[in-house]
Design an enzyme around this catalytic site. Structure first.
Site, PDB file in Angstrom:
ATOM      1  N   ARG A  43     -12.057   4.418   5.487  1.00 53.85           N
ATOM      2  CA  ARG A  43     -12.811   2.877   4.648  1.00 53.85           C
ATOM      3  C   ARG A  43     -13.495   3.255   3.852  1.00 53.85           C
ATOM      4  O   ARG A  43     -12.648   2.402   2.397  1.00 53.85           O
ATOM      5  CB  ARG A  43     -12.849   1.904   5.651  1.00 53.85           C
ATOM      6  CG  ARG A  43     -12.857   0.466   4.924  1.00 53.85           C
ATOM      7  CD  ARG A  43     -12.090   0.080   6.441  1.00 53.85           C
ATOM      8  NE  ARG A  43     -13.612  -0.415   7.181  1.00 53.85           N
ATOM      9  CZ  ARG A  43     -14.785  -0.556   6.916  1.00 53.85           C
ATOM     10  NH1 ARG A  43     -15.612  -1.212   5.566  1.00 53.85           N
ATOM     11  NH2 ARG A  43     -15.644  -0.975   7.995  1.00 53.85           N
ATOM     12  N   TYR A  95       8.800 -10.700  -6.164  1.00 55.31           N
ATOM     13  CA  TYR A  95       8.561 -11.218  -4.812  1.00 55.31           C
ATOM     14  C   TYR A  95       8.411 -12.278  -4.011  1.00 55.31           C
ATOM     15  O   TYR A  95       7.178 -12.955  -4.656  1.00 55.31           O
ATOM     16  CB  TYR A  95       7.868 -10.136  -4.894  1.00 55.31           C
ATOM     17  CG  TYR A  95       7.670  -9.521  -3.428  1.00 55.31           C
ATOM     18  CD1 TYR A  95       8.977  -8.436  -3.113  1.00 55.31           C
ATOM     19  CD2 TYR A  95       7.156  -9.507  -2.533  1.00 55.31           C
ATOM     20  CE1 TYR A  95       9.457  -8.265  -1.426  1.00 55.31           C
ATOM     21  CE2 TYR A  95       7.214  -9.391  -1.327  1.00 55.31           C
ATOM     22  CZ  TYR A  95       8.131  -8.486  -0.738  1.00 55.31           C
ATOM     23  OH  TYR A  95       8.611  -8.527   0.673  1.00 55.31           O
ATOM     24  N   ASP A 166       4.413  -5.745 -11.857  1.00 56.90           N
ATOM     25  CA  ASP A 166       4.325  -5.423 -10.865  1.00 56.90           C
ATOM     26  C   ASP A 166       5.540  -4.121 -11.341  1.00 56.90           C
ATOM     27  O   ASP A 166       6.445  -4.943 -11.775  1.00 56.90           O
ATOM     28  CB  ASP A 166       5.189  -6.632  -9.987  1.00 56.90           C
ATOM     29  CG  ASP A 166       5.839  -6.132  -8.136  1.00 56.90           C
ATOM     30  OD1 ASP A 166       5.646  -5.065  -7.922  1.00 56.90           O
ATOM     31  OD2 ASP A 166       5.693  -6.445  -7.844  1.00 56.90           O
ATOM     32  N   LYS A 191       8.692   1.302  -1.568  1.00 52.20           N
ATOM     33  CA  LYS A 191      10.544   1.557  -1.912  1.00 52.20           C
ATOM     34  C   LYS A 191      10.153   2.665  -2.521  1.00 52.20           C
ATOM     35  O   LYS A 191      10.518   4.224  -2.205  1.00 52.20           O
ATOM     36  CB  LYS A 191      10.023   0.187  -3.181  1.00 52.20           C
ATOM     37  CG  LYS A 191       9.710  -0.878  -2.684  1.00 52.20           C
ATOM     38  CD  LYS A 191      10.354  -1.514  -1.498  1.00 52.20           C
ATOM     39  CE  LYS A 191      10.169  -2.780  -0.976  1.00 52.20           C
ATOM     40  NZ  LYS A 191       9.463  -3.680  -2.030  1.00 52.20           N
TER      41      LYS A 191
END
Ligand code: PLP
Length: 367
Positions: A43, A95, A166, A191
């Site tokens: 992490r 979005y 974006d 995507k």
């Protein structure tokens, strides 16, 4: 490998090296590492699989990439860099998850929010002088409007003002925001990067080490880490992204031209159409027009639903960027109520263009 074209880079970069090494990036499901090396805990210190994904995307965009568990986790990490009480500039057409996140933060008193039209260049230039973060989505979702990135990034900025783009719809193959002066490029790797509708992941890319360090800190404290399998699938997806995207874009141009000429279609929206209000800037700013086509039907929302249901090859579902074509009535999604009720957003895949046009022909005939 800065001398390679993107399609060669995507195929060849970030592979293990040395005699006897596996040709492919290993899938490393791992939380902890033996003491004494450069990594202790994944992490905090990443894994070899994430590192390969980050090398591929960072190399394409000209910066250092940080991988996240989803596009929304990446967006959250950008907003997390805004100082308390800061001002965020957000497009109206964006979005809806990002809108929700920004509105929720405003309601909690973390920042204030102002909305602008994507194509209103002067408004963004002015906002650079007054705001702490400009969040720009270009091409936008689902109206496919463009912001003039070069002009906006050249604007006089308030100290500390960050410009984030974006870049999900364009992909790094069509647009590299850092090259024109943006600070941050963001992707929903769910995507086109993944490309097969089988994973969730997000990416942020920045060139400034302090920005990259901020993203890694947020990822570590929020625990917004990509899964091992997802990162591995995204690497595998990237190997074929150039050829997938080229085919999908060629199909999209053909489908957009078909839709524009169809008597039941009021308006086809695609930056590659001369009729698109941002066609001129698209030609100058993008290396391709993308593979999302929106179209507004004559008639009401129910008519659009009927077309989506009648399609046989094109799947009726949300999301985009997969090898398979998908479409949906966009106003049916929460947060998209301002979208014209009969607008369908079509994510064009890599099937035969003839078959896609035939499927739309029969679906439109039935509605
Ligand atoms: C899907 C999408 C997101 C959100 O990404 P997730 O991977 O679903 O979290 C953000 N921006 C755009 C443009 C998207 O299409």
């Amino acid at each position: 490998m800065p001398d390679l074209k993107p399609e060669s880079y995507l195929v060849s970069a970030a592979r293990p090296e040395g005699a006897g090494a596996a040709l492919n990036v290993p899938l490393v499901p791992c939380s902890t590492f033996l003491n004494g090396g450069e990594r202790n805990y994944s992490r905090e210190d990443s894994t070899p699989t994430w590192a390969a994904l980050e090398e591929l995307v960072g190399g394409l965009e000209g910066g250092e990439a940080v991988a996240f568990s989803s596009g929304m986790a990446a967006a959250d990490a950008v907003l997390d860099q805004v100082p308390g009480g800061g001002r965020i500039a957000l497009p109206r057409d964006v979005y809806p998850g990002v809108t929700g996140l920004a509105v929720q933060g405003e309601a909690k008193g973390r920042w204030t929010l102002d909305r602008f039209d994507t194509e209103d260049t002067q408004a963004w230039i002015d906002a650079a002088g007054t705001h702490d973060l400009l969040w720009i989505e270009t091409p936008s979702n689902p109206l496919l409007m463009l912001a003039d990135l070069r002009a906006i990034c050249a604007a006089e900025r308030r100290e500390g003002c960050l410009i984030a783009v974006d870049n999900t719809f364009a992909t790094p193959l069509n647009q590299r925001p850092l090259e024109v002066g943006a600070d941050i490029s963001m992707h929903s790797a769910t995507k086109y990067i993944g490309g097969h509708s089988d994973l969730l992941a997000g990416m942020l890319v920045a060139a400034r080490p302090d920005i990259v360090a901020g993203f890694k800190k947020t990822r570590m404290y929020h625990g917004a880490t990509p899964g091992a399998l997802e990162a591995w699938l995204a690497v595998r997806g990237l190997r074929t992204m150039a050829i997938r995207f080229a085919k999908a874009q060629a199909n999209a141009q053909r489908v957009a031209e078909f839709l524009e000429a169809h008597p039941k279609v009021e308006r086809a929206i695609f930056p590659g159409l001369v009729s698109h209000p941002c066609h001129a800037i698209a030609r100058e700013q993008l290396d391709g027009y993308g593979a999302v086509v929106s179209f507004v039907l004559k008639g009401d929302g129910e008519k659009a639903e009927a077309v989506c249901r009648a399609a046989r090859l094109i799947h009726h579902c949300t999301s985009l960027g997969g090898v398979e074509s998908t479409m949906e009535r966009r106003a049916a999604q929460s947060g998209q109520e301002a979208i014209p009720p009969s607008l369908i957003r079509l994510s064009v895949g890599i099937e035969s263009a003839d078959d896609l046009v035939a499927d739309l022909e029969q679906a439109l005939a039935g509605a």
